[in-house]
Design an enzyme around this catalytic site. Structure first.
Site, short mmCIF file in Angstrom:
data_model
loop_
_atom_site.label_atom_id
_atom_site.label_comp_id
_atom_site.label_asym_id
_atom_site.label_seq_id
_atom_site.Cartn_x
_atom_site.Cartn_y
_atom_site.Cartn_z
N ASP A 21 0.82 -1.22 0.00
CA ASP A 21 0.00 0.00 0.00
C ASP A 21 0.85 1.27 0.00
OD1 ASP A 21 -2.42 -1.61 0.33
OD2 ASP A 21 -1.80 -1.85 2.41
N HIS A 49 -3.93 -1.86 -6.76
CA HIS A 49 -3.16 -0.67 -7.11
C HIS A 49 -4.12 0.42 -7.55
CE1 HIS A 49 0.88 -2.95 -7.81
NE2 HIS A 49 0.40 -3.06 -6.59
#
Length: 446
Positions: A21, A49
């Protein structure tokens, strides 16, 4: 016999240096201006993503982020575990938004398939573990990798031989149904139903399936630049992460070679992505942690602020992320493991307005001072962070595109991160849009 052609293109690996992340998707999209191909080499649809382009949000789970750039070829390498159902759902979402996918996506014939029994086992195991759960996404990633290592996995190429696929599926179901029914208290899966669900994917996948390794070699030989897009992050790596609270694949830069079928000498620049602070999803030790929504003892107001301002919720699961100060000692470990050439720091703007900013530069572990993340979750859990403090800044860094426009205190913080990390910061992300970026050193040019 003539020697193989020497690579003429330049290849960049984009890798997460934390627990995932870190903002890799945006950076891959930004750099794709200089790449003709983008490659996924590990993981599955457990990694989301997020890209913001022209104010529009797109979440990609399997397909490389380069798909959002016209004319860029995208590859799924042999190191990925592939759910055909998830893949075609993602393709449909993109193509309904006007993005051409099928003519630009290439999938290795050696890619391992995720089947329904992998998902059933993944979910049932987490239920059985109870409070000791690892925190998987329940998408079958781990069990699929287990089958790969045990040499019983079904691969994309097996779908093109229905008789062989059926034979292997029956063998696998006999094994996995025993585990499901006898150990995990889960109903058995039906062979015919599973076969009927999987076989049609062969015809749908066929136009996209190719020898990815050979195509990447040919692309480089023709002078094309490639980008290798890592999923998750170094501290979730199966070997180098906070084991056992890790993912089921190697998330480090070296696996770009094995997971895509290229030589390690073809990985020319390693760009390590780090947030200006730390986050983690799920279980596992986190030395610099400030906030965990599920832990009443971890409710530090600064951590709550980082979570809210940074919108720290999983793009795939929606789970709130745990937050903490940037851990430069863990970053140092990631830099060494990956051979990072330069750093990209994301979400600097989330620190705007903080009176004081802390940077973890080491730990006290069992009465001893150490300056690098130790191995194994037990040791990491015993680490007490050692902090340096920096004055914050009140002016906004959001959307800035030049180093000189940054507040002096922000520059001082970034320079100290460089010193502790031992490598330069090449890029700084100051917002979610691809243009909200400060470039200091270009991975494809410098």
């Amino acid at each position: 016999m003539s020697a193989p052609a020497v690579s003429q293109g330049r290849n960049v690996v984009v890798i997460g240096t934390q627990w995932g992340d870190e903002g890799k998707g945006k950076i891959v999209d930004w750099l794709t201006d200089h790449a003709q191909g983008v490659v996924r080499f590990q993981g599955g649809h457990n990694a989301g993503h997020t890209l913001i382009i022209g104010g529009k949000k797109t979440i990609l789970r399997l397909i490389p982020s380069g798909i959002m750039r016209d004319g860029v070829a995208c590859y799924i390498g042999n190191g990925v575990v592939l759910s055909p159902e998830a893949l075609f759902k993602e393709i449909d979402e993109l193509e309904s938004a006007g993005v051409e996918v099928k003519s630009r996506l290439r999938i290795s014939e050696a890619t391992t398939l995720i089947l329904p029994y992998h998902i059933a086992i993944d979910k049932a195991r987490e239920i059985k573990r109870g409070a000791a759960k690892i925190g998987t996404t329940g998408r079958g990633i781990g069990p699929a990798y287990e089958d790969k290592v045990a040499r019983r996995a079904l691969r994309v190429q097996d779908l093109f031989d229905p008789a062989y696929f059926a034979e292997r599926l029956r063998e696998n179901l006999d094994f996995h149904n025993f585990v499901l029914t006898q150990y995990l208290n889960h109903p058995a899966l039906d062979f015919q139903q599973t076969l009927d669900e999987m076989l049609p994917y062969g015809e749908r996948l066929a136009p996209m399936v190719t020898d990815v390794s050979a195509e990447l070699f040919a692309a480089n030989a023709a002078g094309k630049n490639l980008m290798f897009e890592g999923a998750q992050g170094t501290l979730l790596d199966i070997d180098h992460g906070t084991y056992p609270f890790v993912t089921s694949s190697n998330c480090v830069a070296g696996n770009a070679a094995a997971g895509a079928g290229v030589g390690p000498g073809q990985l020319h620049y390693i760009l390590g992505i780090t947030k200006a602070y730390c986050t983690r999803v799920g279980s596992g030790p986190f030395p610099s942690e400030l906030y965990d929504a599920d832990n009443p003892a971890r409710q530090d107001p600064t951590g709550v602020r980082l979570a809210n301002v940074g919108k720290e919720f999983g793009s795939v699961t929606g789970r709130p992320r745990r937050t903490g100060w940037l851990d430069a000692a863990a970053l140092r470990r990631a830099i060494q493991i990956n051979g990072v050439s330069g750093l990209c720091m994301t979400k600097l703007d989330v620190l705007d307005g903080l009176e004081t900013i802390k940077l973890c530069v080491g730990y006290m572990l069992d009465g001893k001072s150490i300056d690098i993340l130790p191995r194994g979750s037990d040791a990491v859990a015993r680490c007490q962070p050692v902090y340096e403090e920096f004055p914050g800044w009140n002016t906004s860094t959001f959307g800035l595109k030049e180093w000189d426009a940054l507040p002096e205190t922000a520059q001082a913080y970034l320079k100290r991160v460089e010193e502790v990390a031992g490598i330069p910061i090449a890029m700084i992300s100051t917002g979610p849009d691809r243009d909200e970026t400060i470039l200091l050193r270009h991975p494809y040019k410098d």
